[in-house]
Scaffold this active site. Sequence first.
Site, PDB file in Angstrom:
ATOM      1  CG  HIS A  83      -0.365   0.127   2.622  1.00  0.00           C
ATOM      2  ND1 HIS A  83      -0.243  -0.914   3.560  1.00  0.00           N
ATOM      3  CD2 HIS A  83       0.004   1.402   2.941  1.00  0.00           C
ATOM      4  CE1 HIS A  83       0.194  -0.286   4.450  1.00  0.00           C
ATOM      5  NE2 HIS A  83       0.490   1.018   4.346  1.00  0.00           N
ATOM      6  CG  ASP A 136       0.168  -4.251   2.770  1.00  0.00           C
ATOM      7  OD1 ASP A 136       0.553  -3.739   1.627  1.00  0.00           O
ATOM      8  OD2 ASP A 136      -0.045  -3.569   3.952  1.00  0.00           O
ATOM      9  N   GLY A 231       2.958   5.614   8.707  1.00  0.00           N
ATOM     10  CA  GLY A 231       4.184   5.882   8.263  1.00  0.00           C
ATOM     11  C   GLY A 231       5.382   4.930   8.655  1.00  0.00           C
ATOM     12  CB  SER A 233       3.378   1.347   6.132  1.00  0.00           C
ATOM     13  OG  SER A 233       1.747   1.362   6.746  1.00  0.00           O
TER      14      SER A 233
END
Length: 286
Positions: A83, A136, A231, A233
């Site tokens: 993402h 993800d 952030g 991520s």
Amino acid sequence: MLRSVARALIRPLVLAAATSAIPLASTAPVAADSVVVGGFPIDVSQAPWTVALSSRDRFGGTRAGQFCGGVAIARTTVLTAAHCLAEDVLGSPPNRVRDFRVIAGRTDLLADRGEEVAVRDVRINPGYDSGTNAGDFAVLTLAEPLPRSAVVAMADAGDPAYTPGTQALVSGWGDTTGDGAYTRRLHAAHVRVLPDDLCARAYPGGPDGTYRAGSMLCAGEAAGGPDACQGDSGGPLVAAGRLIGLVSWGGGCGRAGNPGVYTRVSEIVRTLDAAPGGQKRSHGTH
């Protein structure tokens, strides 16, 4: 953790002390200021596999263009969250971002230490579901190799590092207060791997998301506390010297009953091994 209703931009994220968390409300990646709770500053030598994703063209030079985290699993291979690479984040497909780089070996984003390496190729997991956050992850191929010391092993299925109660370290950069006070220095937080049944009860479906044990794991404290947030991520969750998760999503940051959810690395290992030609990487050992 990155999750909310609308995400036009993923902000850089850090792990730092905070008194409150920003609630996140949906399974889609989000753009909002937030904070990593219960953390502390570290030197990159303590987690040398932690890298920052950077584009000054897209995010400006104030913090060297950092917008997400990543982790080196081979000298020219970095994992991050799928993402993080959405077009509404980068403004174009990631392979067309002219100055897309990985910053490695650097504690302070604006220091001269370490190196900035161009990203040569981006492969987003074809099984990634942006509606549920399943799968993800994405694979970045670097134009030049990182030092061998920067690479962390990936934990296969059955590795004891996944055992509930195991202490793990999550690391990244970002806002330390939720009010735009972004740190330039790498931070980390200690969290514990939590049982799948606890995570499934925390996220049974609906606006807070659905936990899928086969491809996800969660970590933190059932009562709330140290956690990753927006952030971070794509950043690493490491236990017993092996990579077990990538920061992905969750219902808020550090809230009781809403632990952080990570992409399970054993599922990434399985997916990469099943891909044509496989993927050069570093395995964990049991």
